[in-house]
Motif scaffolding. Structure first.
Motif, mmCIF file in Angstrom:
data_model
loop_
_atom_site.group_PDB
_atom_site.id
_atom_site.type_symbol
_atom_site.label_atom_id
_atom_site.label_comp_id
_atom_site.label_asym_id
_atom_site.label_seq_id
_atom_site.Cartn_x
_atom_site.Cartn_y
_atom_site.Cartn_z
ATOM 1 N N ILE A 1 8.148 -10.238 50.409
ATOM 2 C CA ILE A 1 7.939 -10.823 49.757
ATOM 3 C C ILE A 1 8.051 -10.552 48.221
ATOM 4 O O ILE A 1 8.772 -9.434 48.277
ATOM 5 C CB ILE A 1 5.646 -9.654 49.347
ATOM 6 C CG1 ILE A 1 5.191 -10.267 50.723
ATOM 7 C CG2 ILE A 1 5.419 -10.729 47.916
ATOM 8 C CD1 ILE A 1 3.569 -9.611 50.720
ATOM 9 N N PHE A 2 7.919 -11.593 47.442
ATOM 10 C CA PHE A 2 9.391 -11.722 46.322
ATOM 11 C C PHE A 2 8.366 -11.419 45.056
ATOM 12 O O PHE A 2 6.772 -12.680 45.277
ATOM 13 C CB PHE A 2 9.710 -13.146 46.316
ATOM 14 C CG PHE A 2 10.674 -13.156 46.805
ATOM 15 C CD1 PHE A 2 10.134 -13.497 48.272
ATOM 16 C CD2 PHE A 2 11.845 -12.423 46.530
ATOM 17 C CE1 PHE A 2 12.206 -13.231 49.271
ATOM 18 C CE2 PHE A 2 13.097 -13.110 47.567
ATOM 19 C CZ PHE A 2 13.047 -13.541 48.979
ATOM 20 N N GLY A 3 8.073 -10.358 44.268
ATOM 21 C CA GLY A 3 7.374 -10.127 42.907
ATOM 22 C C GLY A 3 7.688 -9.553 42.254
ATOM 23 O O GLY A 3 8.951 -9.139 42.572
ATOM 24 N N SER B 1 5.453 -15.030 45.681
ATOM 25 C CA SER B 1 6.206 -15.881 46.854
ATOM 26 C C SER B 1 6.282 -14.923 47.755
ATOM 27 O O SER B 1 6.883 -14.241 48.313
ATOM 28 C CB SER B 1 7.533 -16.432 46.018
ATOM 29 O OG SER B 1 7.552 -16.794 44.891
ATOM 30 N N ALA B 2 6.474 -15.685 49.190
ATOM 31 C CA ALA B 2 6.975 -15.297 49.923
ATOM 32 C C ALA B 2 8.349 -16.187 50.871
ATOM 33 O O ALA B 2 8.086 -17.169 50.765
ATOM 34 C CB ALA B 2 5.878 -14.561 51.532
ATOM 35 N N VAL B 3 8.473 -15.169 51.824
ATOM 36 C CA VAL B 3 9.385 -15.972 52.439
ATOM 37 C C VAL B 3 9.569 -15.403 54.478
ATOM 38 O O VAL B 3 9.298 -14.272 54.389
ATOM 39 C CB VAL B 3 11.501 -16.137 52.404
ATOM 40 C CG1 VAL B 3 12.065 -15.681 53.272
ATOM 41 C CG2 VAL B 3 11.155 -16.886 51.620
ATOM 42 N N ILE C 1 7.620 -5.035 54.850
ATOM 43 C CA ILE C 1 7.557 -4.009 55.069
ATOM 44 C C ILE C 1 8.858 -4.076 53.976
ATOM 45 O O ILE C 1 9.198 -3.339 52.648
ATOM 46 C CB ILE C 1 8.765 -3.345 56.185
ATOM 47 C CG1 ILE C 1 7.820 -2.609 57.250
ATOM 48 C CG2 ILE C 1 10.195 -2.246 55.317
ATOM 49 C CD1 ILE C 1 8.045 -2.483 58.649
ATOM 50 N N GLN C 2 9.768 -5.318 53.479
ATOM 51 C CA GLN C 2 10.394 -5.693 52.695
ATOM 52 C C GLN C 2 10.298 -7.098 51.689
ATOM 53 O O GLN C 2 8.988 -7.511 51.518
ATOM 54 C CB GLN C 2 11.557 -6.327 53.434
ATOM 55 C CG GLN C 2 12.843 -6.557 52.193
ATOM 56 C CD GLN C 2 13.590 -7.146 53.144
ATOM 57 O OE1 GLN C 2 13.656 -8.039 54.519
ATOM 58 N NE2 GLN C 2 15.550 -7.235 52.286
ATOM 59 N N THR C 3 10.374 -6.279 50.490
ATOM 60 C CA THR C 3 10.123 -7.024 49.151
ATOM 61 C C THR C 3 11.218 -7.133 47.718
ATOM 62 O O THR C 3 12.252 -5.831 47.979
ATOM 63 C CB THR C 3 8.619 -6.122 48.239
ATOM 64 O OG1 THR C 3 9.306 -4.980 47.539
ATOM 65 C CG2 THR C 3 7.282 -5.448 49.405
ATOM 66 N N LEU C 4 11.289 -7.938 47.328
ATOM 67 C CA LEU C 4 12.279 -8.286 46.118
ATOM 68 C C LEU C 4 11.879 -7.886 45.415
ATOM 69 O O LEU C 4 11.120 -9.365 45.389
ATOM 70 C CB LEU C 4 13.555 -9.392 47.235
ATOM 71 C CG LEU C 4 14.621 -8.935 48.254
ATOM 72 C CD1 LEU C 4 15.159 -9.847 49.357
ATOM 73 C CD2 LEU C 4 14.997 -7.354 47.671
ATOM 74 N N PRO C 5 12.736 -8.382 44.334
ATOM 75 C CA PRO C 5 12.528 -8.898 42.671
ATOM 76 C C PRO C 5 12.481 -10.077 42.925
ATOM 77 O O PRO C 5 12.979 -11.664 43.719
ATOM 78 C CB PRO C 5 13.151 -8.362 41.934
ATOM 79 C CG PRO C 5 14.282 -8.116 42.801
ATOM 80 C CD PRO C 5 13.725 -7.618 43.910
ATOM 81 N N LYS D 1 5.484 -2.916 46.300
ATOM 82 C CA LYS D 1 5.566 -2.265 48.103
ATOM 83 C C LYS D 1 4.256 -1.783 49.056
ATOM 84 O O LYS D 1 3.892 -2.031 49.780
ATOM 85 C CB LYS D 1 6.170 -0.940 47.626
ATOM 86 C CG LYS D 1 7.707 -0.962 47.869
ATOM 87 C CD LYS D 1 8.017 -0.006 49.429
ATOM 88 C CE LYS D 1 9.487 0.185 50.142
ATOM 89 N NZ LYS D 1 9.911 -1.654 50.082
ATOM 90 N N GLU D 2 3.385 -1.235 48.061
ATOM 91 C CA GLU D 2 1.423 -1.192 48.541
ATOM 92 C C GLU D 2 1.330 -2.314 48.718
ATOM 93 O O GLU D 2 0.643 -2.474 49.578
ATOM 94 C CB GLU D 2 0.518 -0.611 47.317
ATOM 95 C CG GLU D 2 1.839 0.923 47.164
ATOM 96 C CD GLU D 2 1.033 1.778 45.773
ATOM 97 O OE1 GLU D 2 1.116 2.865 45.460
ATOM 98 O OE2 GLU D 2 0.240 0.653 44.988
ATOM 99 N N LYS D 3 1.272 -3.322 47.374
ATOM 100 C CA LYS D 3 0.266 -4.676 48.292
ATOM 101 C C LYS D 3 1.404 -5.571 49.136
ATOM 102 O O LYS D 3 0.131 -5.393 50.277
ATOM 103 C CB LYS D 3 0.655 -5.952 47.176
ATOM 104 C CG LYS D 3 -0.013 -5.353 45.813
ATOM 105 C CD LYS D 3 0.838 -6.814 45.277
ATOM 106 C CE LYS D 3 -0.116 -6.689 43.220
ATOM 107 N NZ LYS D 3 0.770 -6.949 42.052
#
Ligand code: GLY
Ligand code: MN
Length: 457
Positions: A72-74, A60-62, A101-105, A92-94
């Motif tokens: 990006i959430f995943g 998902s993304a916000v 830059i920012q990813t979260l669970p 992170k790579e995706k």
């Protein structure tokens, strides 16, 4: 995927266009076909692909416009998933591949959205079309399914970007169109009386799969072309049949092609088939000639309908005033659908966002039978990619219904029409890009005139 810059630039334009709030993007998950681990083909949501390019389940993304954040959430894959389904880049790579830059669970998304709501931010989301989206919107935004209508500023901003295809998108769409043309040409050569419809469907589908693509929608390959979206392939093709194909390829990146052909089961058309085919062909050719910026697609549809009525009058199937017949909707006995639709990452591009926004620029659609199925009516502009697909059909159930109701007896000659109930249907379809001064066909040419079709038989 396109380069990182493409996705960065698309998101930046989207942020400017919506202006404020939080944009929520629901990526698609895997969906079980007959049990949880036996899935339908995975297809990422097209808007997610357009802004984030990543074709992986579980994302998902916000875009938080107010806080200037893109997340990006995943979740990372478990060792079991890796053992059974293979490794993937890390989250992170995706994300880095598309300039984020920012990813979260995934589990932190509900919290993020609740905080945003508490602080008075508006959450924009697009209309859901899968039950998994409905469930997420219920859980994340506490929205009952009946209230999940989507955010109009978000819909309008997405449509206003995706409707104008960039040069790199045209290259991809043209790849899909070329594969689609190969599918049609192979089928046109192969059809013979005695074959099953599924042999032709299988032949076409194998061409796209063999070239690394897939299908942009379920194949129509039928001797019952009078049923507009007929997905049954179990009939045996007989001498005298007309065979209607509507099929398209999808490229690895998700761009669609969509073409239709109508072919006699025998080496040549019968004279009755040829007479109707020539009318459909004129509708098609004249519609293509009329394509250019500044004309409405609805006026091109009207032109194609009027050509049909004029020609059906010549062979005695219709009568009366042509303009009136089309205005009142009598033509829809033979031509009960529109002339075409936008095409891009979806074969009916962005249909889940609403045809009123994609094809009508916010104007309401007609409710008249036939005209209500016109998916595109708006003024044409350079960069639009659309299909041209007029058709002529003899639908026994519709003939019986309207005849029984004495409907349009001033325009339709029911006595002669009775003798056409075994005819089937004819549709041919090509894909066009609207250019600065006209239109350009996308993909190689498929046979269209009766002579061109017979030459392949
Ligand atoms: N290709 C199917 C349709 O355009 O409706
Ligand atoms: Mn189509």
């Amino acid at each position: 995927m396109f380069s990182k810059e493409t996705y960065v630039q698309r998101r930046s334009a989207l942020k400017k266009s919506v202006g404020s709030g939080v944009l929520l993007f629901l990526g698609n998950d895997e969906t079980g076909l007959n049990y949880a681990d036996n899935n339908f083909r995975y297809r990422q949501d097209s808007t997610f692909l357009y802004y984030f390019g990543l074709s992986f389940a579980g994302l998902s993304a916000v875009i938080d416009i107010d806080e200037d954040r893109e997340i990006i959430f995943g979740d990372e894959l478990t060792i079991d998933s890796i053992v059974w389904m293979g490794a993937q880049p890390t989250l992170k790579e995706k994300a880095e591949r598309v300039g984020i830059i920012q990813t979260l669970p995934s589990a932190s998304l509900t919290d993020y959205l609740s905080k945003a709501i508490k602080s008075g931010q508006e959450i924009h989301y697009l209309p859901p079309y899968r039950s998994e989206h409905n469930i997420k919107l219920m859980e994340w935004l506490n929205l009952p399914i009946a209230a999940q209508n989507g955010s109009i500023p978000f819909i309008k901003a997405v449509v206003n970007q995706r409707n104008y295809k960039s040069a790199e998108e045209i290259v991809e769409i043209e790849k899909a169109c070329n594969i689609t043309a190969d599918m049609h040409i192979a089928a046109m050569k192969a059809i013979r009386p005695g074959m099953k419809e599924y042999e032709i469907a299988g032949l076409m589908e194998s061409i796209s799969l063999t070239l690394g693509g897939n299908l942009s929608f379920p194949t129509i390959a039928t001797i019952n072309g009078q049923t507009l979206h007929n997905h049954y392939h179990g009939n045996t093709i007989k001498s005298g049949d007309l065979f209607l194909i509507d099929a398209g390829a999808e490229t690895e990146m998700g761009y669609a092609g969509d073409m239709s052909s109508t072919i006699p089961a025998d080496k040549t058309f019968t004279s009755r088939q040829r007479a109707i085919y020539e009318i459909q062909n004129r509708m098609h050719v004249e519609a293509v000639k009329a394509l250019r910026p500044g004309v409405t697609f609805e006026s091109v549809y009207d032109l194609s309908a009027k050509i049909m009525v004029e020609s059906l009058k010549e062979i005695g199937l219709m009568k009366g005033n042509v303009e009136e017949a089309v205005r009142e909707g009598a033509h829809a006995m033979f031509y009960p659908h529109g002339l075409g639709h936008m095409m891009g990452l979806d074969v009916h591009d962005m249909e889940n966002l609403g045809e009123v926004w994609v094809g009508y620029d916010g104007r309401p659609k007609s409710t008249q039978f036939g005209r209500k199925s016109l998916r595109l009516a708006r003024m044409l502009e350079p960069g639009f990619v659309l299909t041209i697909e007029p058709g002529i059909y003899f639908i026994p159930e519709l003939i019986d219904k309207w005849k029984g109701e004495h409907k349009f007896t001033n325009f339709i000659n029911y006595d002669l029409l009775e003798t056409y109930k075994d005819f089937g249907g004819i549709r041919n379809e090509e894909d066009y890009l609207i250019t600065s001064d006209g239109a350009r066909r996308l993909g190689k040419k498929i046979p269209l005139t009766p002579e061109e079709v017979e030459a392949l038989r």
